[in-house]
Scaffold this active site. Structure first.
Site, PDB file in Angstrom:
ATOM      1  N   PHE A  47     -33.255 -37.443 -78.701  1.00  0.00           N
ATOM      2  CA  PHE A  47     -32.261 -37.547 -79.593  1.00  0.00           C
ATOM      3  C   PHE A  47     -32.462 -37.565 -81.012  1.00  0.00           C
ATOM      4  O   PHE A  47     -31.522 -37.420 -81.728  1.00  0.00           O
ATOM      5  CB  PHE A  47     -31.206 -38.812 -78.872  1.00  0.00           C
ATOM      6  CG  PHE A  47     -32.067 -40.172 -78.906  1.00  0.00           C
ATOM      7  CD1 PHE A  47     -32.381 -40.892 -79.787  1.00  0.00           C
ATOM      8  CD2 PHE A  47     -32.443 -40.672 -77.535  1.00  0.00           C
ATOM      9  CE1 PHE A  47     -33.057 -41.993 -79.518  1.00  0.00           C
ATOM     10  CE2 PHE A  47     -33.131 -41.525 -77.272  1.00  0.00           C
ATOM     11  CZ  PHE A  47     -33.445 -42.492 -78.416  1.00  0.00           C
TER      12      PHE A  47
ATOM     13  N   VAL B  21     -31.951 -43.173 -85.957  1.00  0.00           N
ATOM     14  CA  VAL B  21     -31.537 -44.388 -85.545  1.00  0.00           C
ATOM     15  C   VAL B  21     -31.039 -44.032 -84.055  1.00  0.00           C
ATOM     16  O   VAL B  21     -30.470 -42.872 -83.963  1.00  0.00           O
ATOM     17  CB  VAL B  21     -30.200 -44.697 -86.438  1.00  0.00           C
ATOM     18  CG1 VAL B  21     -29.312 -43.687 -86.648  1.00  0.00           C
ATOM     19  CG2 VAL B  21     -29.793 -46.110 -85.960  1.00  0.00           C
TER      20      VAL B  21
ATOM     21  N   GLY C 145     -31.933 -34.754 -83.333  1.00  0.00           N
ATOM     22  CA  GLY C 145     -30.597 -34.560 -84.156  1.00  0.00           C
ATOM     23  C   GLY C 145     -29.807 -35.776 -84.580  1.00  0.00           C
ATOM     24  O   GLY C 145     -28.830 -35.611 -85.272  1.00  0.00           O
ATOM     25  N   HIS C 146     -30.509 -36.942 -84.568  1.00  0.00           N
ATOM     26  CA  HIS C 146     -29.726 -38.222 -84.741  1.00  0.00           C
ATOM     27  C   HIS C 146     -30.629 -39.120 -85.410  1.00  0.00           C
ATOM     28  O   HIS C 146     -31.126 -39.915 -84.809  1.00  0.00           O
ATOM     29  CB  HIS C 146     -29.053 -38.629 -83.404  1.00  0.00           C
ATOM     30  CG  HIS C 146     -28.043 -39.871 -83.671  1.00  0.00           C
ATOM     31  ND1 HIS C 146     -28.132 -41.069 -83.758  1.00  0.00           N
ATOM     32  CD2 HIS C 146     -26.671 -39.522 -83.858  1.00  0.00           C
ATOM     33  CE1 HIS C 146     -26.990 -41.811 -84.223  1.00  0.00           C
ATOM     34  NE2 HIS C 146     -26.291 -40.957 -84.172  1.00  0.00           N
ATOM     35  N   PHE C 147     -30.805 -39.021 -86.533  1.00  0.00           N
ATOM     36  CA  PHE C 147     -30.939 -37.855 -87.559  1.00  0.00           C
ATOM     37  C   PHE C 147     -32.165 -37.824 -87.892  1.00  0.00           C
ATOM     38  O   PHE C 147     -32.935 -38.894 -88.173  1.00  0.00           O
ATOM     39  CB  PHE C 147     -30.142 -38.519 -88.763  1.00  0.00           C
ATOM     40  CG  PHE C 147     -28.588 -39.095 -88.422  1.00  0.00           C
ATOM     41  CD1 PHE C 147     -27.631 -38.000 -88.058  1.00  0.00           C
ATOM     42  CD2 PHE C 147     -28.483 -40.355 -88.234  1.00  0.00           C
ATOM     43  CE1 PHE C 147     -26.198 -38.530 -87.811  1.00  0.00           C
ATOM     44  CE2 PHE C 147     -27.270 -40.785 -87.904  1.00  0.00           C
ATOM     45  CZ  PHE C 147     -25.957 -40.028 -87.604  1.00  0.00           C
TER      46      PHE C 147
END
Length: 144
Positions: free
Chosen positions: A48, A58, A51-53
């Site tokens: 994750f 986070v 893309g986050h971020f």
């Protein structure tokens, strides 16, 4: 340690990249409630984070909540009468995120089962980084 990662995979149907509990330390009765203590070790390699971020990694709050739900599911599925069943997340109330969770953090997961009858249940869930509360919620679930 009560359950390592391989033990957890024998209890939960989740697999990479969606298995969000690495180990279970203990399950005990606290104030008349079955309480489970688990851990999620957050690494920079989590899918994750792509893309986050990418520029400020986070952990998504909903995945912290999911880690808590999975930890609670281990407690339920460890009971003889529910072994081999599935636990479905049915809701979350009073969810509060208080601290950002970043690579290198170890999430301490704690879920106390409040009610469990007729295939439905609820619990009080808290996630900590160190001694700092990162997330708290009341969670609901169904057993199938």
């Amino acid at each position: 340690m009560l359950y390592n990662n391989e033990d957890i995979k024998k209890i939960l149907p989740h697999r990479y990249p969606f298995l969000l509990v690495d180990r279970i330390e203990k399950i005990e009765e606290v104030d008349g409630k079955l309480t489970i203590y688990g851990y999620k070790c957050v690494t920079t390699n989590e899918p994750f984070f792509q893309g986050h971020f990418p520029q400020y990694q986070v952990m998504p709050g909903v995945l912290i909540l999911e880690a808590l739900a999975q930890c609670g599911a281990v407690a339920v599925l460890s009971m003889d009468e529910y072994k081999g069943k599935l636990v479905f997340f049915t809701g979350a109330n009073n969810v509060k995120w208080r601290k950002q969770v970043t690579p290198g953090d170890v999430l301490k997961l704690q879920v106390s089962l409040k009610a469990l009858r007729h295939g439905m249940g609820s619990g009080e869930a808290k996630a900590y980084v160190g001694d700092e509360l990162a997330c708290s919620a009341e969670i609901g679930f169904a057993i199938k």
